[in-house]
Scaffold this motif. Structure first.
Motif, PDB file in Angstrom:
ATOM      1  N   ALA A  15      96.376  23.633  21.582  1.00 28.94           N
ATOM      2  CA  ALA A  15      97.341  24.180  20.623  1.00 28.94           C
ATOM      3  C   ALA A  15      97.609  25.655  20.873  1.00 28.94           C
ATOM      4  CB  ALA A  15      96.830  23.979  19.198  1.00 28.94           C
ATOM      5  N   TYR A  16      96.665  26.338  21.459  1.00 28.86           N
ATOM      6  CA  TYR A  16      96.810  27.767  21.722  1.00 28.86           C
ATOM      7  C   TYR A  16      96.829  28.080  23.213  1.00 28.86           C
ATOM      8  CZ  TYR A  16      95.574  27.946  16.812  1.00 28.86           C
ATOM      9  OH  TYR A  16      95.543  27.745  15.464  1.00 28.86           O
ATOM     10  N   ALA A  17      97.006  27.054  24.044  1.00 27.78           N
ATOM     11  CA  ALA A  17      96.988  27.242  25.499  1.00 27.78           C
ATOM     12  C   ALA A  17      98.026  28.283  25.898  1.00 27.78           C
ATOM     13  CB  ALA A  17      97.246  25.930  26.209  1.00 27.78           C
ATOM     14  N   GLY A  18      97.597  29.241  26.674  1.00 28.69           N
ATOM     15  CA  GLY A  18      98.492  30.283  27.152  1.00 28.69           C
ATOM     16  C   GLY A  18      98.730  31.417  26.185  1.00 28.69           C
ATOM     17  N   THR A  19      98.237  31.284  24.965  1.00 28.67           N
ATOM     18  CA  THR A  19      98.413  32.346  23.970  1.00 28.67           C
ATOM     19  C   THR A  19      97.435  33.470  24.271  1.00 28.67           C
ATOM     20  OG1 THR A  19      99.068  30.751  22.283  1.00 28.67           O
ATOM     21  CG2 THR A  19      98.330  32.901  21.512  1.00 28.67           C
ATOM     22  N   THR A  20      97.954  34.666  24.401  1.00 30.58           N
ATOM     23  CA  THR A  20      97.094  35.825  24.624  1.00 30.58           C
ATOM     24  C   THR A  20      96.898  36.574  23.312  1.00 30.58           C
ATOM     25  OG1 THR A  20      98.935  37.306  25.081  1.00 30.58           O
ATOM     26  CG2 THR A  20      97.988  36.117  26.974  1.00 30.58           C
ATOM     27  N   THR A  21      95.973  37.496  23.326  1.00 31.30           N
ATOM     28  CA  THR A  21      95.770  38.336  22.157  1.00 31.30           C
ATOM     29  C   THR A  21      97.036  39.136  21.856  1.00 31.30           C
ATOM     30  OG1 THR A  21      93.401  38.418  22.572  1.00 31.30           O
ATOM     31  CG2 THR A  21      94.301  40.166  21.216  1.00 31.30           C
ATOM     32  N   ALA A  22      97.764  39.545  22.889  1.00 30.75           N
ATOM     33  CA  ALA A  22      99.039  40.252  22.676  1.00 30.75           C
ATOM     34  C   ALA A  22     100.012  39.372  21.897  1.00 30.75           C
ATOM     35  CB  ALA A  22      99.641  40.678  24.003  1.00 30.75           C
ATOM     36  N   LEU A  77      91.209  42.906  14.262  1.00 29.73           N
ATOM     37  CA  LEU A  77      92.603  43.192  14.603  1.00 29.73           C
ATOM     38  C   LEU A  77      92.783  44.587  15.188  1.00 29.73           C
ATOM     39  CD1 LEU A  77      94.331  41.517  11.540  1.00 29.73           C
ATOM     40  CD2 LEU A  77      94.346  40.709  13.913  1.00 29.73           C
ATOM     41  N   LYS A  78      91.995  45.523  14.725  1.00 29.33           N
ATOM     42  CA  LYS A  78      92.085  46.896  15.227  1.00 29.33           C
ATOM     43  C   LYS A  78      91.652  46.977  16.696  1.00 29.33           C
ATOM     44  CE  LYS A  78      90.675  51.591  14.124  1.00 29.33           C
ATOM     45  NZ  LYS A  78      89.925  52.450  13.212  1.00 29.33           N
ATOM     46  N   LEU A  79      90.683  46.183  17.083  1.00 26.36           N
ATOM     47  CA  LEU A  79      90.152  46.220  18.439  1.00 26.36           C
ATOM     48  C   LEU A  79      90.948  45.345  19.419  1.00 26.36           C
ATOM     49  CD1 LEU A  79      87.850  47.471  20.082  1.00 26.36           C
ATOM     50  CD2 LEU A  79      86.427  45.522  19.432  1.00 26.36           C
ATOM     51  N   MET A  80      91.634  44.349  18.912  1.00 20.96           N
ATOM     52  CA  MET A  80      92.335  43.384  19.772  1.00 20.96           C
ATOM     53  C   MET A  80      93.317  44.000  20.775  1.00 20.96           C
ATOM     54  SD  MET A  80      93.125  39.917  17.711  1.00 20.96           S
ATOM     55  CE  MET A  80      92.055  38.519  17.977  1.00 20.96           C
ATOM     56  N   PRO A  81      94.096  45.022  20.438  1.00 20.84           N
ATOM     57  CA  PRO A  81      95.048  45.545  21.419  1.00 20.84           C
ATOM     58  C   PRO A  81      94.410  46.001  22.730  1.00 20.84           C
ATOM     59  CG  PRO A  81      95.610  46.354  19.256  1.00 20.84           C
ATOM     60  CD  PRO A  81      94.275  45.654  19.132  1.00 20.84           C
ATOM     61  N   GLU A  82      93.150  46.384  22.682  1.00 19.55           N
ATOM     62  CA  GLU A  82      92.454  46.802  23.899  1.00 19.55           C
ATOM     63  C   GLU A  82      92.157  45.620  24.830  1.00 19.55           C
ATOM     64  OE1 GLU A  82      89.116  49.457  23.319  1.00 19.55           O
ATOM     65  OE2 GLU A  82      89.921  50.009  21.341  1.00 19.55           O
ATOM     66  N   TYR A  83      92.301  44.403  24.312  1.00 17.69           N
ATOM     67  CA  TYR A  83      91.984  43.195  25.063  1.00 17.69           C
ATOM     68  C   TYR A  83      93.176  42.236  25.040  1.00 17.69           C
ATOM     69  CZ  TYR A  83      87.397  45.222  24.674  1.00 17.69           C
ATOM     70  OH  TYR A  83      86.339  46.087  24.748  1.00 17.69           O
ATOM     71  N   PHE A  91      88.279  36.149  22.387  1.00 11.32           N
ATOM     72  CA  PHE A  91      87.971  37.443  21.779  1.00 11.32           C
ATOM     73  C   PHE A  91      87.157  37.255  20.499  1.00 11.32           C
ATOM     74  CE2 PHE A  91      88.623  40.956  18.956  1.00 11.32           C
ATOM     75  CZ  PHE A  91      88.397  42.040  19.772  1.00 11.32           C
ATOM     76  N   VAL A  92      87.593  36.326  19.649  1.00  9.14           N
ATOM     77  CA  VAL A  92      86.875  36.085  18.388  1.00  9.14           C
ATOM     78  C   VAL A  92      85.457  35.605  18.678  1.00  9.14           C
ATOM     79  CG1 VAL A  92      86.802  34.660  16.292  1.00  9.14           C
ATOM     80  CG2 VAL A  92      88.964  35.683  17.040  1.00  9.14           C
TER      81      VAL A  92
END
Length: 106
Positions: A15-22, A77-83, A91-92
């Motif tokens: 369901a989330y295949a290919g979804t990046t943190t961005a 959420l604050k840290l996610m943009p770095e990854y 990430f989670v």
């Protein structure tokens, strides 16, 4: 082991295949919060069957109150943009393992 397979399946769901943190960071905040709560809830369910110490940690670390859960969501959420190049599930998983201990991969 079935539980380990469930853990892997939870974090690599098609369901989330290919979804990046961005990509994830473009979602509405309500959807982000739901994803985080569902992911951490499922990790807690798995931990309750495989590692009681991690389960107890997640209960206190995230589920102690709505205010605590919202604070943890903010941290994540604050840290996610770095990854941004990674999948949000990975990430989670890394974030909760850093907070409460590593799940057994066997």
């Amino acid at each position: 082991m079935l539980i380990s397979g469930m853990l892997v399946g939870m974090f690599v769901s098609p369901a989330y295949a290919g979804t990046t943190t961005a990509d994830f960071l473009k979602w509405e905040r309500k959807s982000q919060d739901a994803f985080l709560q569902n992911s951490i809830s499922m990790a807690g369910v798995i931990a309750s069957q495989t590692d009681p110490a991690i389960s107890k940690c997640l209960d206190k670390w995230y589920f102690e109150s709505d205010a605590v859960a919202q604070s943890r969501n903010e941290e994540i959420l604050k840290l996610m943009p770095e990854y941004a190049q990674f999948r949000p599930q990975a990430f989670v998983m890394a974030y909760i393992e850093n907070a409460c201990g590593r799940f057994d991969r066997n």
